[in-house]
Enzyme design. Structure first.
Site, mmCIF file in Angstrom:
data_model
loop_
_atom_site.group_PDB
_atom_site.id
_atom_site.type_symbol
_atom_site.label_atom_id
_atom_site.label_comp_id
_atom_site.label_asym_id
_atom_site.label_seq_id
_atom_site.Cartn_x
_atom_site.Cartn_y
_atom_site.Cartn_z
ATOM 1 N N HIS A 50 39.869 30.556 43.220
ATOM 2 C CA HIS A 50 40.845 29.666 43.850
ATOM 3 C C HIS A 50 40.578 28.231 43.933
ATOM 4 C CE1 HIS A 50 38.180 29.685 47.355
ATOM 5 N NE2 HIS A 50 38.224 31.047 47.286
HETATM 6 P P1 TYD Z 1 37.154 33.546 50.759
HETATM 7 O O1 TYD Z 1 37.243 32.121 50.938
HETATM 8 O O2 TYD Z 1 38.342 34.329 49.960
HETATM 9 O O3 TYD Z 1 35.934 34.203 49.929
HETATM 10 P P2 TYD Z 1 35.479 33.802 48.469
HETATM 11 O O4 TYD Z 1 36.147 32.515 48.061
HETATM 12 O O5 TYD Z 1 34.205 33.523 48.333
HETATM 13 O O6 TYD Z 1 35.948 34.853 47.580
HETATM 14 O O7 TYD Z 1 36.756 34.397 52.172
HETATM 15 C C1 TYD Z 1 36.479 35.785 52.333
HETATM 16 C C2 TYD Z 1 37.200 36.257 53.710
HETATM 17 O O8 TYD Z 1 36.302 35.540 54.761
HETATM 18 C C3 TYD Z 1 38.976 35.933 53.913
HETATM 19 O O9 TYD Z 1 39.157 36.993 54.575
HETATM 20 C C4 TYD Z 1 38.687 34.804 54.978
HETATM 21 C C5 TYD Z 1 37.213 34.684 55.563
HETATM 22 N N1 TYD Z 1 36.896 33.586 55.857
HETATM 23 C C6 TYD Z 1 36.531 33.177 57.221
HETATM 24 O O10 TYD Z 1 37.238 33.779 58.144
HETATM 25 N N2 TYD Z 1 36.033 31.939 57.564
HETATM 26 C C7 TYD Z 1 35.514 31.146 56.407
HETATM 27 O O11 TYD Z 1 35.273 29.981 56.906
HETATM 28 C C8 TYD Z 1 35.767 31.737 55.152
HETATM 29 C C9 TYD Z 1 34.970 30.729 53.890
HETATM 30 C C10 TYD Z 1 36.107 32.818 54.814
#
Ligand code: TYD
Length: 135
Positions: A50
């Site tokens: 993303h």
């Molecule tokens: P995401 O950023 O989509 O992970 P990646 O980019 O590594 O695949 O985050 C995964 C999940 O964690 C999503 O449900 C949101 C949550 N999250 C938080 O609650 N706080 C945060 O600071 C981050 C980075 C993610």
């Protein structure tokens, strides 16, 4: 700092073990509001995939190794992070994923914003349109 780049962090060598640090204004020029880390990644999994509208970040491999794959709207670049004294600065509006995590890899991310779901761009075609519109 509108381009992605590797940043050498201070490294205090010591027979008792080494130490590195990050201070706002020195190693990074953005105001970081959040730190998160990714760990226990099963082999072959890909994180990210993303872009962020606003968030800038610095990614450090605190342990082990992984690749950060960045797309700036035109070109894709791959950075292998495997040293805890090297940070990868990623400005906003880069498409990024993290892949090839080694066993015990820990990815620490210093983020310029609090977590905000609406900051995510989850579709690559939408990202390219937005990126090229602002180019
Ligand atoms: P995401 O950023 O989509 O992970 P990646 O980019 O590594 O695949 O985050 C995964 C999940 O964690 C999503 O449900 C949101 C949550 N999250 C938080 O609650 N706080 C945060 O600071 C981050 C980075 C993610």
């Amino acid at each position: 700092m509108n381009k992605a780049k590797l940043i050498q962090l201070p490294k205090i060598l010591d027979e008792r073990g080494n130490l590195s640090f990050i201070e706002k204004g020195n190693e990074v020029d953005f105001d970081f509001k959040r730190v998160y880390w990714i760990y226990d990644v099963p082999g072959g999994e890909i994180r990210g995939g993303h872009a962020f509208r606003e968030q800038k970040e610095l990614i450090v491999a605190l342990s082990g190794s992984f690749d950060v794959v960045l797309h700036d709207g035109i070109t894709e670049s791959r950075y292998l992070l495997n040293r805890s004294f090297i940070g990868l600065y990623v400005p906003q509006m880069y498409w990024r994923s993290m892949q090839n995590f080694s066993t015990n890899a820990v990815a620490m991310v210093l983020a310029s914003t609090f977590y905000e779901e609406s900051d995510y761009i989850l579709d690559f075609e939408t990202y390219l349109k937005l990126k090229n519109k602002n180019a």
